[in-house]
Write a protein that holds these residues in place. Sequence first.
Motif, short mmCIF file in Angstrom:
data_model
loop_
_atom_site.label_atom_id
_atom_site.label_comp_id
_atom_site.label_asym_id
_atom_site.label_seq_id
_atom_site.Cartn_x
_atom_site.Cartn_y
_atom_site.Cartn_z
N CYS A 55 32.32 -18.54 -3.06
CA CYS A 55 32.47 -17.19 -3.20
C CYS A 55 31.02 -16.37 -3.33
O CYS A 55 30.92 -15.54 -2.62
CB CYS A 55 33.24 -16.70 -4.66
N SER B 29 42.08 -10.02 -2.45
CA SER B 29 40.52 -10.46 -2.03
C SER B 29 40.10 -11.42 -2.99
O SER B 29 40.30 -11.35 -4.20
CB SER B 29 39.72 -9.49 -1.93
N TYR C 160 36.58 -9.71 2.79
CA TYR C 160 36.54 -10.55 1.66
C TYR C 160 36.07 -9.89 0.21
O TYR C 160 36.41 -10.55 -0.72
CB TYR C 160 35.54 -11.60 1.98
N ILE D 138 29.73 -16.37 0.43
CA ILE D 138 30.46 -15.18 1.16
C ILE D 138 29.94 -13.78 0.78
O ILE D 138 29.75 -13.01 1.64
CB ILE D 138 32.20 -15.05 0.87
#
Length: 248
Positions: free
Chosen positions: A45, A242, A4, A48
């Motif tokens: 985001c 990504s 990611y 993550i």
Amino acid sequence: MSTYIKNSNTDFPKIDTSQMIEVDRLMIEEYHIELVQMMENAGRCLAILVKERFFDGDVEGKNIVILAGTGGNGGGALVAARRLHNWGAKVQVFTTAEEKKFTPLPLHQYRILKRMGVPISLAEVLPEKENIDAVLDGVIGYSLNGNPRGFAAAMIHWANFQKVPIAALDTPSGLDLTTGKLYDPIIKADATLTLAMPKKGLFTSDARKVVGELYVGDISVPKELYQESSLRIETKNIFRYSDIVRLY
């Protein structure tokens, strides 16, 4: 490095606060991408990044404290809190003001967490001695105006004292994103996830002392938007591989 998150070999364009305000305006008024969509992408985001960078992809059982202001930056942090909670983290949220003082979209995120049963408290009751694994800084974004005060200042001091990883959303609270000026107090982050496009103030030598590792997260700004006459920014396909890219 997580799939990611990618390292960048690209010299990204850098924008200032006024340009970021214009990006937000164009997103909403011209491209009809609502603030709630941008907020959701920002929080996703951030969650993550925290999961992959600090916990090797698994936050189950981790004690994570989210510090949130009442504006857009806080709203993104509240989205991250929801995601981390859903992934098994033990999340606690502390805010700079009570519920009625939140602006509408962060209030929407606040009420989602409240309905989920996630603990939310005013910053006057910050924990003194607890087993904390990480802190998320969503106190003040690019709307910073002078030295943080009140609960915002107390949260910053508290976070820096914890000696655990700190992830800042868009900017460490207390940093001017255009000039790179460090206000007092200021978050000393281990990682900062700025949004959409790198900000000029994140690249000064002083700023690097508080930014930690710098990442940029995709909030789905159309590439055509940057070419509008009010911006005229040449962009590259920075999120090709990504949603999160490391800059330094």
